[in-house]
Scaffold this motif. Structure first.
Motif, PDB file in Angstrom:
ATOM      1  N   GLU A   7     -15.017  -5.864   8.463  1.00 30.45           N
ATOM      2  CA  GLU A   7     -15.532  -5.094   7.323  1.00 30.45           C
ATOM      3  C   GLU A   7     -15.903  -6.031   6.178  1.00 30.45           C
ATOM      4  O   GLU A   7     -15.084  -6.831   5.723  1.00 30.45           O
ATOM      5  CB  GLU A   7     -14.480  -4.079   6.871  1.00 30.45           C
ATOM      6  CG  GLU A   7     -15.012  -3.119   5.824  1.00 30.45           C
ATOM      7  CD  GLU A   7     -14.022  -2.026   5.503  1.00 30.45           C
ATOM      8  OE1 GLU A   7     -14.166  -0.936   6.073  1.00 30.45           O
ATOM      9  OE2 GLU A   7     -13.105  -2.284   4.698  1.00 30.45           O
ATOM     10  N   PHE A   8     -17.139  -5.893   5.733  1.00 24.35           N
ATOM     11  CA  PHE A   8     -17.694  -6.708   4.655  1.00 24.35           C
ATOM     12  C   PHE A   8     -17.876  -5.853   3.401  1.00 24.35           C
ATOM     13  O   PHE A   8     -18.596  -4.857   3.443  1.00 24.35           O
ATOM     14  CB  PHE A   8     -19.081  -7.242   5.049  1.00 24.35           C
ATOM     15  CG  PHE A   8     -19.101  -8.117   6.266  1.00 24.35           C
ATOM     16  CD1 PHE A   8     -19.014  -9.494   6.141  1.00 24.35           C
ATOM     17  CD2 PHE A   8     -19.231  -7.574   7.534  1.00 24.35           C
ATOM     18  CE1 PHE A   8     -19.065 -10.310   7.269  1.00 24.35           C
ATOM     19  CE2 PHE A   8     -19.271  -8.371   8.662  1.00 24.35           C
ATOM     20  CZ  PHE A   8     -19.183  -9.745   8.539  1.00 24.35           C
ATOM     21  N   HIS A   9     -17.247  -6.239   2.302  1.00 20.98           N
ATOM     22  CA  HIS A   9     -17.472  -5.615   0.994  1.00 20.98           C
ATOM     23  C   HIS A   9     -18.323  -6.610   0.204  1.00 20.98           C
ATOM     24  O   HIS A   9     -17.850  -7.694  -0.145  1.00 20.98           O
ATOM     25  CB  HIS A   9     -16.147  -5.362   0.264  1.00 20.98           C
ATOM     26  CG  HIS A   9     -15.328  -4.300   0.914  1.00 20.98           C
ATOM     27  ND1 HIS A   9     -15.276  -3.019   0.432  1.00 20.98           N
ATOM     28  CD2 HIS A   9     -14.544  -4.319   2.017  1.00 20.98           C
ATOM     29  CE1 HIS A   9     -14.486  -2.294   1.200  1.00 20.98           C
ATOM     30  NE2 HIS A   9     -14.037  -3.063   2.176  1.00 20.98           N
ATOM     31  N   MET A  52     -19.129  -4.794  11.044  1.00 18.21           N
ATOM     32  CA  MET A  52     -19.667  -5.345  12.279  1.00 18.21           C
ATOM     33  C   MET A  52     -18.756  -4.861  13.403  1.00 18.21           C
ATOM     34  O   MET A  52     -17.537  -5.066  13.343  1.00 18.21           O
ATOM     35  CB  MET A  52     -19.666  -6.875  12.247  1.00 18.21           C
ATOM     36  CG  MET A  52     -20.305  -7.499  13.477  1.00 18.21           C
ATOM     37  SD  MET A  52     -22.064  -7.175  13.607  1.00 18.21           S
ATOM     38  CE  MET A  52     -22.691  -8.302  12.363  1.00 18.21           C
ATOM     39  N   VAL A  53     -19.332  -4.204  14.381  1.00 15.75           N
ATOM     40  CA  VAL A  53     -18.583  -3.721  15.540  1.00 15.75           C
ATOM     41  C   VAL A  53     -19.002  -4.578  16.728  1.00 15.75           C
ATOM     42  O   VAL A  53     -20.152  -4.522  17.162  1.00 15.75           O
ATOM     43  CB  VAL A  53     -18.850  -2.217  15.801  1.00 15.75           C
ATOM     44  CG1 VAL A  53     -18.072  -1.746  17.016  1.00 15.75           C
ATOM     45  CG2 VAL A  53     -18.507  -1.386  14.564  1.00 15.75           C
ATOM     46  N   GLU A  54     -18.062  -5.362  17.204  1.00 13.86           N
ATOM     47  CA  GLU A  54     -18.322  -6.298  18.302  1.00 13.86           C
ATOM     48  C   GLU A  54     -17.546  -5.859  19.542  1.00 13.86           C
ATOM     49  O   GLU A  54     -16.389  -5.470  19.431  1.00 13.86           O
ATOM     50  CB  GLU A  54     -17.830  -7.700  17.937  1.00 13.86           C
ATOM     51  CG  GLU A  54     -18.320  -8.211  16.613  1.00 13.86           C
ATOM     52  CD  GLU A  54     -17.658  -9.527  16.232  1.00 13.86           C
ATOM     53  OE1 GLU A  54     -17.297 -10.322  17.138  1.00 13.86           O
ATOM     54  OE2 GLU A  54     -17.500  -9.764  15.026  1.00 13.86           O
ATOM     55  N   VAL A  55     -18.169  -5.961  20.695  1.00 12.57           N
ATOM     56  CA  VAL A  55     -17.480  -5.709  21.957  1.00 12.57           C
ATOM     57  C   VAL A  55     -17.739  -6.910  22.863  1.00 12.57           C
ATOM     58  O   VAL A  55     -18.890  -7.299  23.078  1.00 12.57           O
ATOM     59  CB  VAL A  55     -17.953  -4.399  22.629  1.00 12.57           C
ATOM     60  CG1 VAL A  55     -17.194  -4.172  23.937  1.00 12.57           C
ATOM     61  CG2 VAL A  55     -17.777  -3.206  21.686  1.00 12.57           C
ATOM     62  N   GLN A  80     -19.921 -16.379   0.013  1.00 11.82           N
ATOM     63  CA  GLN A  80     -20.803 -16.258  -1.151  1.00 11.82           C
ATOM     64  C   GLN A  80     -21.357 -14.840  -1.327  1.00 11.82           C
ATOM     65  O   GLN A  80     -21.847 -14.492  -2.391  1.00 11.82           O
ATOM     66  CB  GLN A  80     -21.937 -17.270  -1.078  1.00 11.82           C
ATOM     67  CG  GLN A  80     -22.942 -17.015   0.025  1.00 11.82           C
ATOM     68  CD  GLN A  80     -24.000 -18.083   0.107  1.00 11.82           C
ATOM     69  OE1 GLN A  80     -24.490 -18.564  -0.913  1.00 11.82           O
ATOM     70  NE2 GLN A  80     -24.345 -18.479   1.317  1.00 11.82           N
ATOM     71  N   TYR A  81     -21.273 -14.015  -0.278  1.00 12.35           N
ATOM     72  CA  TYR A  81     -21.797 -12.650  -0.338  1.00 12.35           C
ATOM     73  C   TYR A  81     -20.712 -11.610  -0.598  1.00 12.35           C
ATOM     74  O   TYR A  81     -21.018 -10.472  -0.946  1.00 12.35           O
ATOM     75  CB  TYR A  81     -22.478 -12.284   0.993  1.00 12.35           C
ATOM     76  CG  TYR A  81     -23.539 -13.253   1.413  1.00 12.35           C
ATOM     77  CD1 TYR A  81     -24.710 -13.398   0.673  1.00 12.35           C
ATOM     78  CD2 TYR A  81     -23.384 -14.046   2.544  1.00 12.35           C
ATOM     79  CE1 TYR A  81     -25.690 -14.297   1.052  1.00 12.35           C
ATOM     80  CE2 TYR A  81     -24.361 -14.947   2.933  1.00 12.35           C
ATOM     81  CZ  TYR A  81     -25.504 -15.069   2.183  1.00 12.35           C
ATOM     82  OH  TYR A  81     -26.468 -15.969   2.557  1.00 12.35           O
ATOM     83  N   LEU A  82     -19.459 -12.000  -0.419  1.00 13.95           N
ATOM     84  CA  LEU A  82     -18.370 -11.029  -0.422  1.00 13.95           C
ATOM     85  C   LEU A  82     -17.774 -10.779  -1.800  1.00 13.95           C
ATOM     86  O   LEU A  82     -17.579 -11.706  -2.582  1.00 13.95           O
ATOM     87  CB  LEU A  82     -17.265 -11.494   0.525  1.00 13.95           C
ATOM     88  CG  LEU A  82     -17.686 -11.692   1.979  1.00 13.95           C
ATOM     89  CD1 LEU A  82     -16.521 -12.235   2.792  1.00 13.95           C
ATOM     90  CD2 LEU A  82     -18.215 -10.401   2.573  1.00 13.95           C
TER      91      LEU A  82
END
Length: 98
Positions: A7-9, A52-55, A80-82
């Motif tokens: 999860e990216f905030h 991001m959902v990775e399998v 730098q984006y978070l």
């Protein structure tokens, strides 16, 4: 099967740059032999939040991914984006028998 939710905030003003940068990670990751799926989802209730959902077929595939150039490159720039630290959850998925 290994399932990862990252999860990216994001910082408000960095959203577009993040989306451009993460495209390279998505493309590279989808090309890996152990990848089943690699999808970025935008939260419908919270602004500037993505998951991001990775399998992956197995843990060895995840370890290989974590050593890939596209992963290392993105991780080196991600902070730098978070707006807050990345929240990562890893699950072991097994087929549910009916």
């Amino acid at each position: 099967m290994i399932i990862i939710h990252a999860e990216f905030h994001l910082q408000t003003e960095k959203e577009q740059a993040f989306l451009e940068e993460i495209r390279l990670l998505i493309t590279g990751s989808r090309g890996e032999s152990a990848n089943v799926s690699y999808d970025l989802m935008k939260d419908t209730e919270k602004e500037y939040v993505y998951t991001m959902v990775e399998v992956w077929t197995d843990l060895a595939g995840v370890k290989s991914h974590n050593k890939s150039d596209h992963y290392i490159s993105f991780v080196g720039k991600a902070s730098q984006y978070l707006a807050r630290p990345l929240d990562v959850k890893v699950y072991e998925g097994k087929e549910v028998k009916k």
